[in-house]
Design a protein around this motif. Structure first.
Motif, PDB file in Angstrom:
ATOM      1  N   UNK A  17       0.836  -1.206   0.000  1.00 26.67           N
ATOM      2  CA  UNK A  17       0.000   0.000   0.000  1.00 26.67           C
ATOM      3  C   UNK A  17       0.868   1.253   0.000  1.00 26.67           C
ATOM      4  N   UNK A  18       1.975   1.223   0.727  1.00 25.84           N
ATOM      5  CA  UNK A  18       2.900   2.352   0.729  1.00 25.84           C
ATOM      6  C   UNK A  18       3.486   2.565  -0.667  1.00 25.84           C
ATOM      7  N   UNK A  66       0.371  -7.088  -5.760  1.00 22.78           N
ATOM      8  CA  UNK A  66      -0.567  -6.621  -4.734  1.00 22.78           C
ATOM      9  C   UNK A  66      -1.789  -5.953  -5.352  1.00 22.78           C
ATOM     10  N   UNK A  67      -1.576  -5.132  -6.380  1.00 24.41           N
ATOM     11  CA  UNK A  67      -2.723  -4.519  -7.066  1.00 24.41           C
ATOM     12  C   UNK A  67      -3.597  -5.613  -7.673  1.00 24.41           C
ATOM     13  N   UNK A  68      -2.965  -6.594  -8.303  1.00 19.43           N
ATOM     14  CA  UNK A  68      -3.700  -7.719  -8.880  1.00 19.43           C
ATOM     15  C   UNK A  68      -4.462  -8.488  -7.799  1.00 19.43           C
ATOM     16  N   UNK A  69      -3.812  -8.749  -6.686  1.00 13.15           N
ATOM     17  CA  UNK A  69      -4.438  -9.472  -5.572  1.00 13.15           C
ATOM     18  C   UNK A  69      -5.647  -8.705  -5.012  1.00 13.15           C
ATOM     19  N   UNK A  90      -9.165   3.048   4.926  1.00 14.49           N
ATOM     20  CA  UNK A  90      -9.023   2.851   6.377  1.00 14.49           C
ATOM     21  C   UNK A  90      -8.249   1.594   6.753  1.00 14.49           C
ATOM     22  N   UNK A  91      -8.441   0.532   6.022  1.00 18.11           N
ATOM     23  CA  UNK A  91      -7.804  -0.735   6.387  1.00 18.11           C
ATOM     24  C   UNK A  91      -6.499  -0.965   5.628  1.00 18.11           C
ATOM     25  N   UNK A  92      -6.512  -0.677   4.319  1.00 22.19           N
ATOM     26  CA  UNK A  92      -5.301  -0.881   3.520  1.00 22.19           C
ATOM     27  C   UNK A  92      -4.396   0.344   3.511  1.00 22.19           C
ATOM     28  N   UNK A  93      -4.928   1.471   3.963  1.00 24.63           N
ATOM     29  CA  UNK A  93      -4.172   2.726   4.057  1.00 24.63           C
ATOM     30  C   UNK A  93      -3.798   3.305   2.684  1.00 24.63           C
ATOM     31  N   UNK A  94      -4.630   3.058   1.662  1.00 23.23           N
ATOM     32  CA  UNK A  94      -4.420   3.709   0.380  1.00 23.23           C
ATOM     33  C   UNK A  94      -4.874   5.159   0.495  1.00 23.23           C
TER      34      UNK A  94
END
Length: 198
Positions: A17-18, A66-69, A90-94
């Motif tokens: 996400x970072x 990760x984007x694919x997942x 909120x959860x993945x912090x995007x």
């Protein structure tokens, strides 16, 4: 490890996400479009993506996988776009910019694949009856063949229960077999999706 209903959040995904947040919006959008159009990222795609990023191979793999997942997991569920966006932020912090683009692409593909969900109907009830019709086309005069006809009445309404309608289907034996096979195929697909989610 924190778990959402549709995706498991772990340290590696938060690292991704970072990276996603640090990726230029145009590149992120291009990756999403490649994923939604082909479902895979080729070596050529990776090389093109990394020209503008200059990430290490590990970082690039983490970013793309990760984007694919995330996209594949989001594609297995039905939720409101607002809920998906809140989870991404909120959860993945995007960041909001990336989550908005993700939700827009996800919504567009969902509408393309499933139609406008607002116009879908839900099944409220099924009634049926069996009728015997007489059929005398090529038989000797006076002889009649009884032909069974099933009548299915489907009661449907929109998801807000504002409008309801009834549809009646008249089916012979062959029509019933076709409907049965189709419903069985649908059930098998639902079972396979449920097995993937668990």
């Amino acid at each position: 490890m924190l778990s959402l209903n549709w995706i498991t959040i772990n340290k590696r995904l938060l690292e991704a996400a970072t990276l996603i947040n640090a990726t230029p919006l145009e590149t992120f959008t291009n990756i999403l479009h490649i994923i939604t159009s082909t479902g895979v990222i080729t070596e050529d795609d990776l090389a093109t993506i990394n020209k503008s990023l200059q990430y290490s191979d590990d970082q690039l793999q983490l970013l793309v996988q990760s984007i694919l997942h995330i996209y594949k997991k989001a594609s297995l569920i039905v939720m409101k776009p607002v809920t998906l966006q809140k989870d991404l932020e909120n959860k993945l912090k995007l960041n909001s910019e990336k989550s908005e683009v993700f939700v827009k692409v996800w919504t567009d593909v969902t509408k393309r694949d499933f139609g406008d969900l607002d116009r879908r109907k839900k099944l409220d009830g099924v009634a049926w009856s069996l009728n015997l019709n007489t059929h005398s086309s090529s038989n000797p005069p006076g002889s009649q063949i009884l032909k069974p006809i099933a009548r299915l009445q489907l009661s449907m309404s929109d998801f807000e229960n504002k409008h309801s309608e009834e549809t009646t289907l008249e089916l012979d034996a062959q029509g019933l077999v076709e409907i049965y096979k189709t419903l069985e195929s649908v059930q098998n697909k639902l079972d396979s999706v449920n097995n993937v989610k668990s």
